[in-house]
Design an enzyme around this catalytic site. Sequence first.
Site, PDB file in Angstrom:
ATOM      1  N   ASP A  94       0.988  -1.237  -0.054  1.00 50.43           N
ATOM      2  CA  ASP A  94       0.122  -0.055   0.112  1.00 50.43           C
ATOM      3  C   ASP A  94       0.792   1.241   0.065  1.00 50.43           C
ATOM      4  O   ASP A  94       1.040   1.863   1.064  1.00 50.43           O
ATOM      5  CB  ASP A  94      -1.025   0.147   1.290  1.00 50.43           C
ATOM      6  CG  ASP A  94      -2.030   1.038   1.093  1.00 50.43           C
ATOM      7  OD1 ASP A  94      -2.237   1.445   0.118  1.00 50.43           O
ATOM      8  OD2 ASP A  94      -2.649   1.302   2.361  1.00 50.43           O
ATOM      9  N   GLY A 190      -8.844   9.076   7.309  1.00 48.22           N
ATOM     10  CA  GLY A 190      -8.375  10.276   6.909  1.00 48.22           C
ATOM     11  C   GLY A 190      -7.011  10.323   7.170  1.00 48.22           C
ATOM     12  O   GLY A 190      -6.371  11.570   6.923  1.00 48.22           O
ATOM     13  N   SER A 192      -4.859   8.010   6.698  1.00 50.13           N
ATOM     14  CA  SER A 192      -4.393   7.332   5.578  1.00 50.13           C
ATOM     15  C   SER A 192      -3.223   7.754   4.597  1.00 50.13           C
ATOM     16  O   SER A 192      -3.491   8.841   4.167  1.00 50.13           O
ATOM     17  CB  SER A 192      -5.325   6.608   4.519  1.00 50.13           C
ATOM     18  OG  SER A 192      -5.981   5.631   5.325  1.00 50.13           O
TER      19      SER A 192
END
Length: 247
Positions: A94, A190, A192
């Site tokens: 990610d 938020g 992230s």
Amino acid sequence: IYGGTKTTAGKHPWIASLQMKSSPRSEHFCGGVLIKACWVLTAGHCVEHSAKNLQVALGKQDLKKREPQEQIFDVEKIIRHYNYREKNEVPHNDIALLKLKPVDGHCAVETKYVKTVCLPYVSFPDGTDCFVSGWGATEKDDLSHQLLDVNVKLISQRKCNAPRAYDQRLDESMFCAGNFQRPGADSCQGDSGGPLTCVEDGFYYVYGLVSWGEGCGLKNKPGVYTQVTTFLRWIKSTIQTESRSLH
Ligand code: 4AZ
């Protein structure tokens, strides 16, 4: 950020706010971290939009205000990791790089409020005290207009993959941070893409990127972060390749 406190201006000068352009005010949707003047690291799951509608705000504290120390950039290119995948609601690998569009020939200008963070070159031991910062959800609200931070400790893969925690859902591209005994300190929606930083010899290293977790601040469900050390070669080669080619 759950269980956090308002930061002092300039404490995390590398943090970026990723925003969707809209009038009258752009909307924050993810964090990021400045690693070079024209390069921001963020989470892969943060960059599903096109670069056109994106902007990156540096030097921010209060998202509701126009601040004299802010530096705002358009995005020239979004480069998501080639192995980014979402499997059973879990984002793997990610991570993404944003190339900022220079203004008058330069990107971020270093000030007290805007600085690059160091990339880590070794692992930090389990139990290391680190920071996570962001404008994400708090225990009260779904966004904080003030930048918040909180202390979290690095948690071993063995503990975090235990049945009562994430039961083997973590791979080598991830690690956990929080506090098993005293939950409540955590990142949330938020945050992230924003940085988990650890300090050594007075230098701040971006050791993780806020990625996922079950809920926020829950017992046995610490925050999960992208392990930046796993991607050092990808980060360095991508920046090198992109900076070499003239556009
Ligand atoms: C999210 O939805 C999210 N508690 C980010 C961080 C965490 C959970 C969810 C970690 O973006």
